[in-house]
Design a protein around this motif. Structure first.
Motif, PDB file in Angstrom:
ATOM      1  N   ILE A 136       0.857  -1.188   0.000  1.00  0.00           N
ATOM      2  CA  ILE A 136       0.000   0.000   0.000  1.00  0.00           C
ATOM      3  C   ILE A 136       0.891   1.236   0.000  1.00  0.00           C
ATOM      4  CG2 ILE A 136      -1.787   1.265   1.264  1.00  0.00           C
ATOM      5  CD1 ILE A 136      -2.653  -1.428   2.435  1.00  0.00           C
ATOM      6  N   ASP A 137       0.805   2.016  -1.047  1.00  0.00           N
ATOM      7  CA  ASP A 137       1.689   3.164  -1.219  1.00  0.00           C
ATOM      8  C   ASP A 137       1.513   4.186  -0.106  1.00  0.00           C
ATOM      9  OD1 ASP A 137       3.623   4.603  -2.921  1.00  0.00           O
ATOM     10  OD2 ASP A 137       1.987   6.034  -3.172  1.00  0.00           O
ATOM     11  N   ASP A 138       0.292   4.422   0.320  1.00  0.00           N
ATOM     12  CA  ASP A 138       0.050   5.413   1.374  1.00  0.00           C
ATOM     13  C   ASP A 138       0.737   5.020   2.677  1.00  0.00           C
ATOM     14  OD1 ASP A 138      -1.422   7.047  -0.264  1.00  0.00           O
ATOM     15  OD2 ASP A 138      -3.369   6.264   0.372  1.00  0.00           O
ATOM     16  N   GLN A 139       0.805   3.729   2.950  1.00  0.00           N
ATOM     17  CA  GLN A 139       1.469   3.269   4.171  1.00  0.00           C
ATOM     18  C   GLN A 139       2.974   3.477   4.070  1.00  0.00           C
ATOM     19  OE1 GLN A 139       0.324  -0.662   5.392  1.00  0.00           O
ATOM     20  NE2 GLN A 139       1.621  -0.634   7.215  1.00  0.00           N
ATOM     21  N   ALA A 140       3.532   3.240   2.894  1.00  0.00           N
ATOM     22  CA  ALA A 140       4.970   3.463   2.699  1.00  0.00           C
ATOM     23  C   ALA A 140       5.317   4.940   2.887  1.00  0.00           C
ATOM     24  CB  ALA A 140       5.382   2.994   1.305  1.00  0.00           C
ATOM     25  N   LYS A 141       4.467   5.826   2.419  1.00  0.00           N
ATOM     26  CA  LYS A 141       4.715   7.262   2.593  1.00  0.00           C
ATOM     27  C   LYS A 141       4.674   7.653   4.074  1.00  0.00           C
ATOM     28  CE  LYS A 141       1.568   8.726  -0.349  1.00  0.00           C
ATOM     29  NZ  LYS A 141       0.747   9.641  -1.170  1.00  0.00           N
ATOM     30  N   MET A 142       3.754   7.039   4.813  1.00  0.00           N
ATOM     31  CA  MET A 142       3.695   7.313   6.246  1.00  0.00           C
ATOM     32  C   MET A 142       4.979   6.878   6.943  1.00  0.00           C
ATOM     33  SD  MET A 142      -0.263   6.207   7.049  1.00  0.00           S
ATOM     34  CE  MET A 142       0.127   5.866   8.752  1.00  0.00           C
ATOM     35  N   GLU A 378       3.045   4.848  17.742  1.00  0.00           N
ATOM     36  CA  GLU A 378       1.660   4.552  18.095  1.00  0.00           C
ATOM     37  C   GLU A 378       0.699   5.335  17.211  1.00  0.00           C
ATOM     38  OE1 GLU A 378      -0.577   1.909  20.126  1.00  0.00           O
ATOM     39  OE2 GLU A 378       1.581   2.182  20.389  1.00  0.00           O
ATOM     40  N   ALA A 379       1.030   6.586  16.924  1.00  0.00           N
ATOM     41  CA  ALA A 379       0.193   7.391  16.037  1.00  0.00           C
ATOM     42  C   ALA A 379       0.170   6.799  14.631  1.00  0.00           C
ATOM     43  CB  ALA A 379       0.702   8.830  16.000  1.00  0.00           C
ATOM     44  N   TYR A 380       1.324   6.303  14.186  1.00  0.00           N
ATOM     45  CA  TYR A 380       1.390   5.636  12.884  1.00  0.00           C
ATOM     46  C   TYR A 380       0.465   4.423  12.862  1.00  0.00           C
ATOM     47  CZ  TYR A 380       3.303   2.143   9.653  1.00  0.00           C
ATOM     48  OH  TYR A 380       3.453   1.148   8.709  1.00  0.00           O
ATOM     49  N   SER A 381       0.534   3.605  13.905  1.00  0.00           N
ATOM     50  CA  SER A 381      -0.277   2.397  13.975  1.00  0.00           C
ATOM     51  C   SER A 381      -1.767   2.733  14.013  1.00  0.00           C
ATOM     52  CB  SER A 381       0.124   1.585  15.205  1.00  0.00           C
ATOM     53  OG  SER A 381      -0.335   0.269  15.120  1.00  0.00           O
ATOM     54  N   GLU A 382      -2.115   3.788  14.719  1.00  0.00           N
ATOM     55  CA  GLU A 382      -3.513   4.218  14.763  1.00  0.00           C
ATOM     56  C   GLU A 382      -3.987   4.669  13.384  1.00  0.00           C
ATOM     57  OE1 GLU A 382      -3.517   7.232  17.722  1.00  0.00           O
ATOM     58  OE2 GLU A 382      -3.367   5.824  19.411  1.00  0.00           O
ATOM     59  N   SER A 383      -3.123   5.350  12.642  1.00  0.00           N
ATOM     60  CA  SER A 383      -3.486   5.789  11.293  1.00  0.00           C
ATOM     61  C   SER A 383      -3.671   4.603  10.356  1.00  0.00           C
ATOM     62  CB  SER A 383      -2.411   6.730  10.730  1.00  0.00           C
ATOM     63  OG  SER A 383      -2.364   7.936  11.457  1.00  0.00           O
ATOM     64  N   VAL A 384      -2.818   3.588  10.501  1.00  0.00           N
ATOM     65  CA  VAL A 384      -2.967   2.378   9.685  1.00  0.00           C
ATOM     66  C   VAL A 384      -4.335   1.749   9.936  1.00  0.00           C
ATOM     67  CG1 VAL A 384      -2.114   0.017   9.385  1.00  0.00           C
ATOM     68  CG2 VAL A 384      -0.504   1.916   9.482  1.00  0.00           C
ATOM     69  N   ARG A 385      -4.732   1.709  11.199  1.00  0.00           N
ATOM     70  CA  ARG A 385      -6.057   1.159  11.529  1.00  0.00           C
ATOM     71  C   ARG A 385      -7.167   2.049  10.989  1.00  0.00           C
ATOM     72  NH1 ARG A 385      -7.616   2.083  17.529  1.00  0.00           N
ATOM     73  NH2 ARG A 385      -7.549   4.179  16.613  1.00  0.00           N
ATOM     74  N   ASP A 386      -7.087   3.326  11.280  1.00  0.00           N
ATOM     75  CA  ASP A 386      -8.186   4.230  10.929  1.00  0.00           C
ATOM     76  C   ASP A 386      -8.352   4.387   9.423  1.00  0.00           C
ATOM     77  OD1 ASP A 386      -8.469   4.546  13.639  1.00  0.00           O
ATOM     78  OD2 ASP A 386      -7.466   6.499  13.720  1.00  0.00           O
ATOM     79  N   ARG A 387      -7.261   4.273   8.678  1.00  0.00           N
ATOM     80  CA  ARG A 387      -7.355   4.385   7.222  1.00  0.00           C
ATOM     81  C   ARG A 387      -7.637   3.041   6.550  1.00  0.00           C
ATOM     82  NH1 ARG A 387      -2.409   8.183   5.263  1.00  0.00           N
ATOM     83  NH2 ARG A 387      -3.571   8.001   3.303  1.00  0.00           N
ATOM     84  N   ARG A 450      -1.172  -3.878  15.881  1.00  0.00           N
ATOM     85  CA  ARG A 450      -0.611  -4.477  14.671  1.00  0.00           C
ATOM     86  C   ARG A 450      -1.529  -5.526  14.060  1.00  0.00           C
ATOM     87  NH1 ARG A 450       5.704  -5.180  16.202  1.00  0.00           N
ATOM     88  NH2 ARG A 450       5.018  -4.666  18.302  1.00  0.00           N
ATOM     89  N   ASN A 451      -2.602  -5.870  14.745  1.00  0.00           N
ATOM     90  CA  ASN A 451      -3.608  -6.750  14.159  1.00  0.00           C
ATOM     91  C   ASN A 451      -4.430  -6.037  13.094  1.00  0.00           C
ATOM     92  OD1 ASN A 451      -4.411  -5.404  16.683  1.00  0.00           O
ATOM     93  ND2 ASN A 451      -6.452  -6.231  16.275  1.00  0.00           N
ATOM     94  N   PHE A 452      -4.180  -4.728  12.891  1.00  0.00           N
ATOM     95  CA  PHE A 452      -4.811  -3.975  11.802  1.00  0.00           C
ATOM     96  C   PHE A 452      -3.829  -3.650  10.676  1.00  0.00           C
ATOM     97  CE2 PHE A 452      -7.255  -2.934  15.648  1.00  0.00           C
ATOM     98  CZ  PHE A 452      -8.531  -3.247  15.232  1.00  0.00           C
ATOM     99  N   ASP A 453      -2.615  -4.129  10.801  1.00  0.00           N
ATOM    100  CA  ASP A 453      -1.571  -3.824   9.825  1.00  0.00           C
ATOM    101  C   ASP A 453      -1.309  -5.055   8.962  1.00  0.00           C
ATOM    102  OD1 ASP A 453       0.752  -3.210   8.423  1.00  0.00           O
ATOM    103  OD2 ASP A 453       1.726  -2.230  10.118  1.00  0.00           O
ATOM    104  N   GLY A 454      -1.685  -4.957   7.700  1.00  0.00           N
ATOM    105  CA  GLY A 454      -1.557  -6.095   6.800  1.00  0.00           C
ATOM    106  C   GLY A 454      -0.148  -6.621   6.667  1.00  0.00           C
ATOM    107  N   GLU A 455       0.855  -5.739   6.808  1.00  0.00           N
ATOM    108  CA  GLU A 455       2.235  -6.188   6.693  1.00  0.00           C
ATOM    109  C   GLU A 455       2.592  -7.179   7.802  1.00  0.00           C
ATOM    110  OE1 GLU A 455       4.727  -2.754   6.524  1.00  0.00           O
ATOM    111  OE2 GLU A 455       4.136  -2.262   4.476  1.00  0.00           O
ATOM    112  N   CYS A 456       1.918  -7.060   8.940  1.00  0.00           N
ATOM    113  CA  CYS A 456       2.109  -8.009  10.036  1.00  0.00           C
ATOM    114  C   CYS A 456       1.098  -9.152   9.951  1.00  0.00           C
ATOM    115  CB  CYS A 456       1.957  -7.308  11.380  1.00  0.00           C
ATOM    116  SG  CYS A 456       3.094  -5.942  11.658  1.00  0.00           S
ATOM    117  N   VAL A 457      -0.145  -8.791   9.663  1.00  0.00           N
ATOM    118  CA  VAL A 457      -1.242  -9.760   9.711  1.00  0.00           C
ATOM    119  C   VAL A 457      -1.047 -10.890   8.714  1.00  0.00           C
ATOM    120  CG1 VAL A 457      -3.724 -10.023   9.249  1.00  0.00           C
ATOM    121  CG2 VAL A 457      -2.905  -8.117  10.639  1.00  0.00           C
TER     122      VAL A 457
END
Length: 594
Positions: A136-142, A378-387, A450-457
C-alpha cells in the motif's frame, strides 16, 4: 541570520538552523548542534528495565566479545558522527522470535546514552529510507515521513537519496517532508539534474523550493558540532545513476568530478575539520572516489551485504574511512573525532548492533513519556487502523485457484476440516499457530494495534494475500490465525469432494507423486538433535531431501531469517507434526461443524 523555532517545551532542544550561504555555486546549509535531546527524560531511558517483558540482552552489546568503544581513548570525543542508511522503511524489528536487531526506538535510546555521557553528536544518513516494496503506497509514505521526523529529533542534519527513494518518486517524498517546512534533515543528491526538452535541467528548476535560500535537494551542509564545523556532501554514484536514468527519463546526473571539486572548494571556505560524503554507490566505486578526493575523511557507501563489516576500509594511508552500515537499521556506525595536540584529529570507528539492551526501560506509559519515538509509532499504527489499510491489502489468485479456475476454490477455515481430520485438528489447536493473531492483538506493543496492519497480519492469518482469504475479524473471523489452508491452500474443493485425486494433489503442493511424505518424524527429531555440522552425515533419500526443502521453503515465507532468526525446520516441525496413521484413535470433537 535568523534562528528557526526550537522544539516545544519538554521535548529538549533540537538543532537550530542558522541560515545558508552560497559559495562557489554550492549552497551550504549551516547548523549548530548542542546536546540536542531526543528523550523527554534521558535518565528514564537508561534506568533499569521495569517492563513486564524483560530484555534478553541485559548487558551492553559486544562485537566479537569486545566491549563497545574498547579501543577508543578514555576521554569523550570532541565530536561523534552517527552514520546510518538503507533502512528501507523498517521502523521496528519485526518477527516472532527473539532476539532481533534494529528499530528507531532503540536507536534513539542509544544516541541518548551517548548524549548522557556528554558526547556532542551529529547524524547523517545515506538514504534509502523508503521501503523497497510495499503493498500500500500510502502506508509506505507514512513510514518515510515518520522516519524523517524521528531523524530530525535525533539530531540528523542530512540524508542522501537512494534507489528506493528515487523509485518511490522524489515529488512524492518532497511533498511528505521537505516541502512542508525548512527543517533538517536535508536531502542531498548534488549531481541530480532534471531533463527538460531532452536537455539537462538545473535541479532547483526541476524541484523548485518554497524556502528562502535553501534548495529542496541540495549538495552540501555544514554542521557546527561542539564548535567544530563538519561538512557533508551527498551524491549518486555512476552505476546507480545509469540505472535510475533508465527507470526515469525525467532525471539525469552530472559527472561527480566537477561536483565534488566545487563542493570541497566550498567546504574549504568554511574551514571544515572533517568532511563526510554520503555516496550512493558501491564500495568499489567508493574506493575510487576516496583516492581521487582525499578531502573526504569519511565516505558512507552502499552495503555490499545486509550484514555490515565490523571495520571500515581504510584509504589514503588511513586518513579516509569507507564505511558500510548494513540494511534495515540493524546497526549504527559511530565515528569519534579526537583533537591531536599538534592539530588535526584522530578518528575512531565503532559498529553498534541495535540489540534489546537499547529498549526503552520502564512500563509502557513510562516508556512513552521517556522516548518520543514511541508516541510517533503509536500514532502511525492508529493511522494504519483508521485508514483501513488492512482491508486495502491486494489479493491475487492462489496457485490452486489458477490451476482449477472452474472450481471457484475458496478458503473455508480450519474448523471445517475437523470432522474428517479430528486428530490433525486437535494437534493444531495445541500449537501457537492456532493463536497466531492473538500475538498481534494481545501481546504486540511498541506499537500496538498491529492486528490492523496487513504487513504483520499476513503471517498471522489464513490467505490474506489471496482471493477469498482473510479480510478482517468482522468479515472473515473463521480465517483468523495460521490454519490448515496456509499450507494446503483453499479447502472448499477438497471439503466437498474429498475423493478427487486432483484436488488432493493441489492440497499437497510439495509432493511430486501421490503418497509422497516427509521422512518419519523419529528421523527428523534425530537430525534436529544433532549439531548443524553433523546433520549432513545422516543419510536421506533424494526424495526425502526434496520434500524437506519444499516444506521448509513454505515455512520460510514467514519464518525467514529476518522474522524468525531461530527457525530450524528439524526442531520446529516436530512441534506441529500432524501426520497420523489411519488407525489413529479418534479425537472427541465437542463442536463438530455441519
Amino acid at each position: 541570520m535568523t534562528e528557526a523555532n526550537t522544539t516545544p517545551a519538554g521535548r529538549g532542544t533540537v538543532l537550530r538552523v542558522l541560515g545558508v550561504v552560497a559559495l562557489g555555486g554550492i549552497v551550504l546549509g549551516l547548523a549548530t548542534l548542542g546536546t540536542c535531546g531526543w528523550s523527554r527524560n534521558p535518565a528514564a531511558i537508561n534506568a533499569p528495565d521495569n517492563a513486564s517483558d524483560k530484555k534478553i540482552d541485559e548487558k551492553e552489546p559486544t562485537i566479537d566479545g569486545r566491549p563497545l568503544f574498547a579501543d577508543w581513548p578514555k576521554q569523550k570525543p570532541d565530536a561523534a558522527i552517527i552514520l546510518t542508511g538503507q533502512t528501507f522503511g523498517f521502523l521496528q524489528p519485526c518477527g516472532c522470535s527473539r532476539p532481533q536487531l534494529g528499530g528507531l526506538e532503540r536507536r534513539a535510546v542509544f544516541l541518548n546514552s551517548l548524549k548522557a555521557k556528554g558526547w556532542p553528536l551529529v547524524g547523517f544518513d545515506l538514504g534509502d529510507l523508503y521501503p523497497q516494496k510495499s503493498a500500500i503506497d500510502d502506508q509506505a509514505k507514512m513510514k518515510y515521513k515518520l522516519t524523517m521526523n524521528a531523524l530530525r529529533d535525533m539530531g540528523y542534519i542530512a540524508v542522501g537519496v537512494g534507489e528506493s527513494d528515487f523509485a518511490a518518486g522524489l515529488d512524492k517524498l518532497l511533498g511528505e517532508y521537505a516541502l512542508q517546512k525548512d527543517q533538517p534533515p536535508y536531502m542531498l543528491a548534488g549531481n541530480l539534474l532534471g531533463v527538460s526538452n531532452g536537455k539537462p535541467q538545473p535541479r532547483e528548476d526541476k524541484y523548485p523550493s518554497p524556502h528562502k535560500n535553501r534548495q529542496l535537494i541540495g549538495v552540501a551542509e555544514v554542521a557546527s558540532v561542539n564548535g567544530m564545523p563538519i561538512g557533508v556532501v551527498g551524491t549518486v554514484g555512476k552505476l546507480l545513476a545509469a540505472k535510475l536514468e533508465k527507470l526515469d527519463t525525467t532525471i539525469t546526473f552530472a559527472d561527480n568530478g566537477g561536483l565534488l571539486k566545487d563542493a570541497v572548494t566550498a567546504l574549504a571556505t568554511q574551514k571544515t575539520a572533517v568532511n563526510v560524503l554520503l555516496y550512493q554507490g558501491t564500495s568499489a566505486e567508493a574506493g575510487l572516489v576516496a583516492n581521487a578526493w582525499p578531502q573526504f575523511q569519511i565516505i558512507v557507501c552502499q552495503a555490499d551485504d545486509p550484514e555490515p563489516p565490523q571495520f571500515p576500509v581504510q584509504a589514503n594511508g588511513g586518513k579516509t574511512l569507507i564505511i558500510q552500515v548494513g540494511h534495515k537499521g540493524r546497526y549504527v556506525g559511530v565515528v569519534g573525532l579526537f583533537k591531536k595536540a599538534g592539530g588535526g584529529f584522530d578518528m575512531k570507528y565503532q559498529l553498534v548492533p541495535m540489540t534489546e539492551y537499547y529498549i526503552t526501560a520502564g512500563s509502557e506509559e513510562e516508556a512513552r513519556k521517556a522516548n518520543a519515538v514511541l508516541p510517533l509509532l503509536e500514532a502511525y499504527s492508529e493511522s494504519v487502523r483508521d485508514r483501513k489499510f488492512l482491508q486495502r491489502m491486494p489479493k491475487g489468485p492462489h496457485p490452486a485457484q489458477i490451476q482449477e479456475p472452474k472450481l471457484n476454490l475458496s478458503y473455508v477455515g480450519s474448523a471445517k476440516c475437523q470432522n474428517c481430520h479430528a486428530p490433525q485438528f486437535a494437534k493444531w489447536q495445541g500449537t501457537p499457530h492456532a493463536k497466531a493473531l492473538d500475538a498481534l492483538e494481545k501481546i504486540a506493543k511498541r506499537p500496538s494495534l498491529r492486528n490492523f496492519d496487513g504487513e504483520c497480519v499476513q503471517c498471522h492469518v489464513s490467505g490474506l494475500n489471496y482471493k477469498t482469504g482473510y479480510v478482517d475479524q468482522k468479515e472473515t473471523p473463521q480465517l483468523a490465525h495460521v490454519g490448515c489452508e496456509n499450507c494446503h491452500g483453499p479447502g472448499s474443493g477438497h471439503m466437498t469432494n474429498d475423493k478427487n485425486l486432483g484436488l488432493q494433489a493441489l492440497q499437497m503442493p510439495w509432493a511430486q507423486k501421490p503418497g509422497e511424505r516427509l521422512p518419519d518424524i523419529a528421523l527428523i527429531k534425530k537430525i534436529g538433535a544433532l549439531p548443524s555440522i553433523d546433520r549432513g552425515k545422516e543419510p536421506l533419500k533424494p526424495q526425502e531431501s526434496r520434500i524437506i526443502n519444499a516444506v521448509s521453503s513454505m515455512c520460510a515465507k514467514c519464518h525467514d531469517h529476518e522474522n524468525d532468526p531461530n527457525f530450524d525446520f528439524f526442531t520446529y516441525w516436530p512441534k506441529v507434526f500432524h501426520t497420523f496413521p489411519k488407525a489413529a484413535p479418534p479425537v472427541e470433537n465437542p463442536n463438530p461443524v455441519p
